[in-house]
Design a protein around this motif. Structure first.
Motif, PDB file in Angstrom:
ATOM      1  N   UNK A 226     -13.829 -27.045 -30.145  1.00 21.55           N
ATOM      2  CA  UNK A 226     -13.448 -25.935 -31.170  1.00 21.55           C
ATOM      3  C   UNK A 226     -14.947 -25.543 -31.511  1.00 21.55           C
ATOM      4  N   UNK A 227     -15.066 -26.219 -32.401  1.00 17.86           N
ATOM      5  CA  UNK A 227     -16.719 -25.950 -33.382  1.00 17.86           C
ATOM      6  C   UNK A 227     -17.626 -25.653 -32.851  1.00 17.86           C
TER       7      UNK A 227
ATOM      8  N   UNK B  86       6.147 -39.904 -26.295  1.00 19.28           N
ATOM      9  CA  UNK B  86       5.686 -40.084 -27.998  1.00 19.28           C
ATOM     10  C   UNK B  86       3.767 -40.320 -27.656  1.00 19.28           C
ATOM     11  N   UNK B  87       3.371 -39.950 -26.080  1.00 19.54           N
ATOM     12  CA  UNK B  87       2.407 -40.037 -25.753  1.00 19.54           C
ATOM     13  C   UNK B  87       1.300 -38.869 -25.452  1.00 19.54           C
ATOM     14  N   UNK B  88       0.530 -38.654 -25.260  1.00 19.84           N
ATOM     15  CA  UNK B  88       0.054 -37.110 -25.078  1.00 19.84           C
ATOM     16  C   UNK B  88      -0.804 -37.385 -23.180  1.00 19.84           C
ATOM     17  N   UNK B  89      -0.504 -36.897 -22.068  1.00 18.54           N
ATOM     18  CA  UNK B  89      -0.795 -36.293 -21.380  1.00 18.54           C
ATOM     19  C   UNK B  89      -1.539 -35.703 -20.941  1.00 18.54           C
ATOM     20  N   UNK B  90      -2.796 -36.061 -21.357  1.00 22.38           N
ATOM     21  CA  UNK B  90      -4.304 -35.481 -21.145  1.00 22.38           C
ATOM     22  C   UNK B  90      -4.787 -34.667 -19.977  1.00 22.38           C
ATOM     23  N   UNK B  91      -4.161 -35.530 -18.604  1.00 24.35           N
ATOM     24  CA  UNK B  91      -4.252 -34.226 -17.275  1.00 24.35           C
ATOM     25  C   UNK B  91      -3.394 -33.252 -17.483  1.00 24.35           C
ATOM     26  N   UNK B  92      -2.040 -33.493 -18.270  1.00 22.00           N
ATOM     27  CA  UNK B  92      -1.388 -31.596 -18.070  1.00 22.00           C
ATOM     28  C   UNK B  92      -2.493 -31.276 -19.011  1.00 22.00           C
ATOM     29  N   UNK B  93      -3.271 -31.566 -20.435  1.00 23.80           N
ATOM     30  CA  UNK B  93      -3.435 -30.630 -20.692  1.00 23.80           C
ATOM     31  C   UNK B  93      -4.219 -29.827 -20.754  1.00 23.80           C
ATOM     32  N   UNK B  94      -5.242 -31.205 -20.288  1.00 17.40           N
ATOM     33  CA  UNK B  94      -6.705 -30.277 -19.017  1.00 17.40           C
ATOM     34  C   UNK B  94      -6.546 -29.481 -18.230  1.00 17.40           C
TER      35      UNK B  94
ATOM     36  N   UNK C  10     -11.530 -27.962 -35.769  1.00 11.39           N
ATOM     37  CA  UNK C  10     -12.702 -27.185 -35.216  1.00 11.39           C
ATOM     38  C   UNK C  10     -13.166 -28.082 -34.806  1.00 11.39           C
ATOM     39  N   UNK C  11     -12.719 -30.137 -35.231  1.00 13.67           N
ATOM     40  CA  UNK C  11     -13.247 -30.913 -34.413  1.00 13.67           C
ATOM     41  C   UNK C  11     -11.918 -31.425 -33.432  1.00 13.67           C
ATOM     42  N   UNK C  12     -10.946 -30.401 -32.515  1.00 12.72           N
ATOM     43  CA  UNK C  12     -10.520 -30.967 -31.467  1.00 12.72           C
ATOM     44  C   UNK C  12     -11.612 -30.223 -30.402  1.00 12.72           C
ATOM     45  N   UNK C  13     -11.511 -30.767 -29.309  1.00 11.72           N
ATOM     46  CA  UNK C  13     -12.033 -30.017 -28.454  1.00 11.72           C
ATOM     47  C   UNK C  13     -10.835 -28.553 -28.176  1.00 11.72           C
ATOM     48  N   UNK C  14     -11.307 -27.755 -27.055  1.00 11.33           N
ATOM     49  CA  UNK C  14     -10.499 -26.686 -26.569  1.00 11.33           C
ATOM     50  C   UNK C  14      -9.732 -27.063 -25.748  1.00 11.33           C
ATOM     51  N   UNK C  15      -9.162 -27.921 -25.381  1.00 10.23           N
ATOM     52  CA  UNK C  15      -8.045 -28.331 -24.421  1.00 10.23           C
ATOM     53  C   UNK C  15      -7.096 -28.692 -25.544  1.00 10.23           C
ATOM     54  N   UNK C  16      -7.035 -29.992 -27.171  1.00 10.80           N
ATOM     55  CA  UNK C  16      -6.552 -30.195 -27.918  1.00 10.80           C
ATOM     56  C   UNK C  16      -5.680 -28.779 -28.629  1.00 10.80           C
ATOM     57  N   UNK C  17      -7.259 -28.235 -28.900  1.00  8.95           N
ATOM     58  CA  UNK C  17      -6.510 -26.485 -29.843  1.00  8.95           C
ATOM     59  C   UNK C  17      -5.468 -25.539 -28.838  1.00  8.95           C
ATOM     60  N   UNK C  18      -5.031 -25.631 -27.493  1.00  7.41           N
ATOM     61  CA  UNK C  18      -4.666 -24.656 -26.495  1.00  7.41           C
ATOM     62  C   UNK C  18      -3.221 -25.393 -26.522  1.00  7.41           C
ATOM     63  N   UNK C  19      -2.668 -26.887 -27.334  1.00  4.37           N
ATOM     64  CA  UNK C  19      -1.830 -26.774 -27.132  1.00  4.37           C
ATOM     65  C   UNK C  19      -1.217 -27.610 -28.325  1.00  4.37           C
TER      66      UNK C  19
ATOM     67  N   UNK D  45      -6.364 -21.649 -18.315  1.00  4.14           N
ATOM     68  CA  UNK D  45      -6.218 -19.931 -19.593  1.00  4.14           C
ATOM     69  C   UNK D  45      -7.823 -19.640 -20.096  1.00  4.14           C
ATOM     70  N   UNK D  46      -8.337 -20.930 -19.841  1.00  3.24           N
ATOM     71  CA  UNK D  46     -10.415 -20.518 -19.588  1.00  3.24           C
ATOM     72  C   UNK D  46     -10.331 -19.300 -19.049  1.00  3.24           C
ATOM     73  N   UNK D  47     -10.158 -19.622 -17.408  1.00  2.00           N
ATOM     74  CA  UNK D  47     -10.189 -18.549 -16.779  1.00  2.00           C
ATOM     75  C   UNK D  47      -9.514 -17.494 -17.025  1.00  2.00           C
TER      76      UNK D  47
END
Length: 511
Positions: free
Chosen positions: A401-402, A372-380, A350-359, A386-388
């Protein structure tokens, strides 16, 4: 003449960053009535009642209780005014007893000591008067969800509430518990209590409510007596369009066997045998529905299939490969999608954002991770698509998400699981707590997966949902499959007989 309204809310407005939750809302609730507050997930119903209970402060507007203008600064003030709220997610301390939970913060004293005898006597009176019997000496974790809800109601009555707010009270109840709750609510109203029922379940509104106020996107659409409307009219007002209650689908084209379960046994948390030599198969291109009274091994079956519980014997094969007792990640990597029963405890962080929960299922793999590093441009970027596609109502993909409504949290989970292209999609109570518009959307997504050749295993306590979606229905009783039925040739009565242990093994169709 005394004021006829127990509650009046005038011109209520409440804004959050990026969202207008309540927009000039007017609500009048008469004394002694059951007043339903109807709306889609995220329409602003719970926000409005959180204002009435003092959890939020309105940005604008006035509240009157029994004709007197009041300022409800916190829940204690609401309780002092005779307002009680039974929340969708219960506010109970699980290791404490029923008695301790009911009197917590309002303990009767005899000197410096708590007078448990006095408390028990008062709880006994309330239990007898309203039919709310529950063992006061058992801990919360030992009693059923329906009994926990009774504890919540007793908590409010113990504190003297004459205005009771029920927030989605049937979302986690069995059909029998729902009937029991409705009888309790009617008795409360007949005794002069005022009930505000936050819900999206049209059948229940038509059965129990006296009046209904419909909210859509933060504004009141209509308020009218229930006897003057129909479920179809309410659905259209709630979502702003006509809604299909029965999803049309083409004939299933089942193919190869995706999931095979052979002679599976497993134990529950108390060490009792929950699965007793269960065998089942699910094929590509079909929805297999599991029906059964809660507590007959369905939850343990789902947990074993998803790696959350160990099987004691038997075999589970995915496309012929044995996977029993593998880890949840290994099972997910074997192309199994899972929509869990409890979206907040098991579906989301719940404390992760929508984008993080979707991956959450594939954050560690390309393109979302590199060295080993998250690529937030790809995640978002992935999340925005998916949001659309799933009409997830959120300010943006970076919102926690909360902050989303229950329906939009569920859409996040469904979007994540379907986007992983599973061969087997396990959906447990996928529409629990959702409004008719969101239910229709998720039903279409499940059928869409079936039509793409995926295998779908559906577990629901809603027989309407099982009959509407399933191509075959497997009925569970005491940890076994006691019948496989064709939904086109059966009915609720026949399924109900099997669910209760009657006619075991009769009319079994292997389809």
């Amino acid at each position: 003449m005394p004021n006829e309204f127990a509650v009046e809310m005038k011109g209520i407005a409440k804004r959050f960053p990026g969202i207008v939750a309540n927009d000039d809302i007017h609500l009048q609730v008469r004394k002694g009535e059951i007043h339903a507050l109807l709306g889609e997930n995220g329409a602003g119903k719970t926000t409005l009642m959180n204002i009435l209970f003092g959890l939020y402060q309105p940005d604008e507007g006035e509240i009157r209780i029994h004709g007197q203008t009041v300022k409800i600064t916190d829940p204690k003030k609401a309780i002092d005014l005779g307002i009680g709220m039974i929340h969708q997610h219960f506010m109970l301390v699980e290791p404490y007893t029923v008695l301790q939970n009911i009197i917590l913060g309002a303990e009767p004293r005899r000197g410096v000591m708590i007078s448990y005898k006095k408390a028990l006597a008062r709880i006994g009176e309330l239990s007898d008067k309203y039919g709310l019997h529950v063992d006061p000496h058992r801990t919360i974790r030992e009693i059923s969800v329906g009994m926990q809800q009774r504890v919540e109601i007793l908590k409010t009555l113990y504190r003297g509430a004459d205005i009771l707010i029920f927030d989605e009270p049937t979302a986690v109840l069995t059909p029998q518990e729902i009937q029991e709750l409705m009888a309790i609510m009617r008795k409360l109203a007949d005794e002069g209590k005022t009930i505000i029922l936050i819900t999206h379940k049209l059948k229940e509104i038509m059965a129990i409510a006296d009046r209904v106020t419909i909210i859509r996107r933060g504004r009141v659409v209509d308020s009218l007596p229930v006897r003057d409307t129909t479920a179809e009219e309410l659905a259209a007002k709630m979502v702003g369009r006509n809604v299909s209650f029965v999803i049309e689908k083409k004939e299933a084209q089942p193919g190869e066997t995706i999931l095979e379960i052979d002679n599976l046994t497993a134990f529950d948390d108390r060490g009792c045998q929950a699965l007793r030599g269960l065998s089942l198969e699910v094929r590509s291109g079909e929805i297999l529905g599991i029906a059964g009274v809660e507590g007959n091994g369905q939850r343990e079956l789902i947990e074993v299939l998803t790696g959350l519980r160990k099987a004691s014997s038997g075999e589970i094969r995915l496309r012929g490969r044995a996977v029993q007792n593998e880890s949840p990640r290994r099972i997910a990597e074997a192309k199994v999608g899972y929509i869990p029963e409890d979206r907040q405890k098991r579906g989301l962080v719940l404390d992760f954002c929508v984008g993080e929960n979707l991956v959450l299922k594939n954050y560690y793999a390309p393109p979302f991770c590199k060295r080993g590093l998250l690529r937030y441009d790809e995640i978002f970027g992935h999340a925005a698509g998916l949001i659309g596609e799933y009409d997830i109502r959120t300010p943006d993909e970076k919102t926690p998400a909360r902050a989303l409504s229950g329906g939009n949290q569920q859409k996040v989970i469904v979007a994540r699981e379907v986007a992983c292209e599973p061969d087997l999609l396990i959906a447990t109570q996928p529409t629990r707590g959702l409004d008719v518009g969101a239910i229709e959307f998720i039903h279409r997504k499940l059928i869409e997966q079936r039509d793409k050749g995926k295998a779908v295993l559906l577990y629901s306590l809603e027989l309407d949902e099982i009959l509407n979606l399933s191509d075959r229905i497997a009925v569970m009783y005491e940890g076994r499959i006691v019948g496989i039925l064709d939904p086109r040739k059966t009915n609720e009565q026949e399924i109900g007989l099997l669910m209760s242990g009657g006619h075991k093994g009769e009319r079994e169709e292997t389809a």
